[in-house]
Design an enzyme around this catalytic site. Structure first.
Site, PDB file in Angstrom:
ATOM      1  N   HIS A  98     -81.075 -58.854 109.809  1.00  0.00           N
ATOM      2  CA  HIS A  98     -81.516 -60.202 110.148  1.00  0.00           C
ATOM      3  C   HIS A  98     -80.339 -61.097 110.505  1.00  0.00           C
ATOM      4  CE1 HIS A  98     -80.447 -60.462 105.883  1.00  0.00           C
ATOM      5  NE2 HIS A  98     -80.332 -61.777 106.027  1.00  0.00           N
ATOM      6  N   ASP A 100     -79.635 -65.140 109.905  1.00  0.00           N
ATOM      7  CA  ASP A 100     -80.205 -66.092 108.951  1.00  0.00           C
ATOM      8  C   ASP A 100     -80.997 -67.194 109.646  1.00  0.00           C
ATOM      9  OD1 ASP A 100     -79.251 -64.849 106.658  1.00  0.00           O
ATOM     10  OD2 ASP A 100     -77.377 -65.981 106.641  1.00  0.00           O
ATOM     11  N   HIS A 235     -76.878 -59.048 109.700  1.00  0.00           N
ATOM     12  CA  HIS A 235     -76.400 -58.397 108.483  1.00  0.00           C
ATOM     13  C   HIS A 235     -77.562 -57.859 107.675  1.00  0.00           C
ATOM     14  CE1 HIS A 235     -77.048 -62.639 107.402  1.00  0.00           C
ATOM     15  NE2 HIS A 235     -77.269 -62.234 106.158  1.00  0.00           N
ATOM     16  N   ARG A 249     -73.673 -68.506  97.274  1.00  0.00           N
ATOM     17  CA  ARG A 249     -73.486 -68.667  98.720  1.00  0.00           C
ATOM     18  C   ARG A 249     -73.646 -70.122  99.134  1.00  0.00           C
ATOM     19  NH1 ARG A 249     -78.146 -66.291 102.120  1.00  0.00           N
ATOM     20  NH2 ARG A 249     -78.933 -68.411 101.797  1.00  0.00           N
TER      21      ARG A 249
END
Length: 287
Positions: A98, A100, A235, A249
């Site tokens: 995907h 993001d 990723h 994150r």
């Protein structure tokens, strides 16, 4: 610390570089500018041995790239709403390729992940170089794709439906390079094509973009940090572990993807035209 002291080691032939000799809590403007150059070149950069990275330093690093997201529903570090907690034991296993948040009009520019707990084996993350994915297509295919858009959809009972339409080929605002900008997790369909044509083309593009020759794979150690350019990579977190895996994150708010001028109108099916979806994303999001 000067930029000449940095040790930069490529992770694969396609993308990725590990950077040693840097303390992310003590970045000068000169050092950050060099890291930014390396990010644009390698698309994802890794910083081992950053166990001492504080939430404040993590946020400050992200803000050097732009305004930070405050995620509406993911768990966060107490007192630091800009930092989300990704805990595999709580379901945070993004084990499908995907980009993001492409279902939003302005997807994120970049993300910075500080992995604090990782399994003894397994739990690697993979990235794909979407520049190379586009550049290795034949010239007729590139010409076709440059004139298309794609609809990206998130549709769940918890979030409702969110969707956005972006160029199939994105032009990077800083490098000027073109990259393929469709993703198996979110891309629903190409509205200029019939639905069977869209399914067939997207399936080919997904498989092409996920080929190992465009990938790097990073073996995490506790305390390592990854920073990636969300505009030219995909990723995937490899789901091959049972031990705890947890990280924090920050995500840099996005810009509007731009590409070539669309050259065709939206496809209009005949009144009696029937359609049988062949990939799961296509079941949702047709407008």
């Amino acid at each position: 610390m000067s930029t000449s002291e940095l040790m930069v080691t490529p992770v694969s032939g396609a993308l990725g570089a590990e950077i040693r000799g840097v303390d992310l809590t003590e970045l000068t403007d000169e050092l950050f500018d060099r890291i930014h150059e390396l990010l644009l070149k390698h698309l994802v950069v890794f910083f081992p041995d950053q166990e001492h990275l504080t939430p404040e330093a993590h946020i400050a690093l992200g803000r050097r790239l732009g305004e930070l997201e405050v995620h509406p529903f993911l768990p966060k570090v107490e007192g630091h709403p800009e930092i989300v907690v990704l805990d595999a034991d709580q379901g945070a296993k993004a084990d499908e390729w995907h980009i993001d948040v492409t279902f939003q009009p302005n997807p994120p520019v970049a993300s910075i992940l500080h992995l604090q707990v990782c399994p003894a084996s397994g739990g690697d993350t993979m990235w794909s170089n979407q520049y190379l994915v586009y550049e290795t297509l034949s010239e007729p295919m590139r010409e076709l794709l440059d004139g298309l858009t794609a609809v990206h959809v998130l549709n769940t009972p918890q979030t409702g439906e969110h969707w956005a339409e972006h160029p199939v080929v994105r032009i990077h605002p800083e490098t000027g390079r073109r990259s393929l900008y469709v993703t198996r997790m979110w891309t629903s369909h190409i509205p200029q094509l019939s639905r069977p044509e869209s399914d067939a083309l997207l399936q080919y593009l997904f498989e092409h973009s996920e080929s190992p020759r465009f990938n790097c794979r990073y073996r995490w150690q506790p305390g390592a940090v990854a920073m990636w350019d969300n505009r030219a990579t995909q990723h995937l977190a490899v789901n091959d572990y049972t031990e705890p895996r947890r990280g924090q994150r920050v995500t840099v708010l996005g810009d509007q993807p731009t590409g070539g001028t669309p050259r065709w109108k939206e496809y209009r099916p005949a009144p009696d035209e029937r359609y049988y979806p062949r990939h799961v994303t296509a079941r949702h999001g047709y407008r």
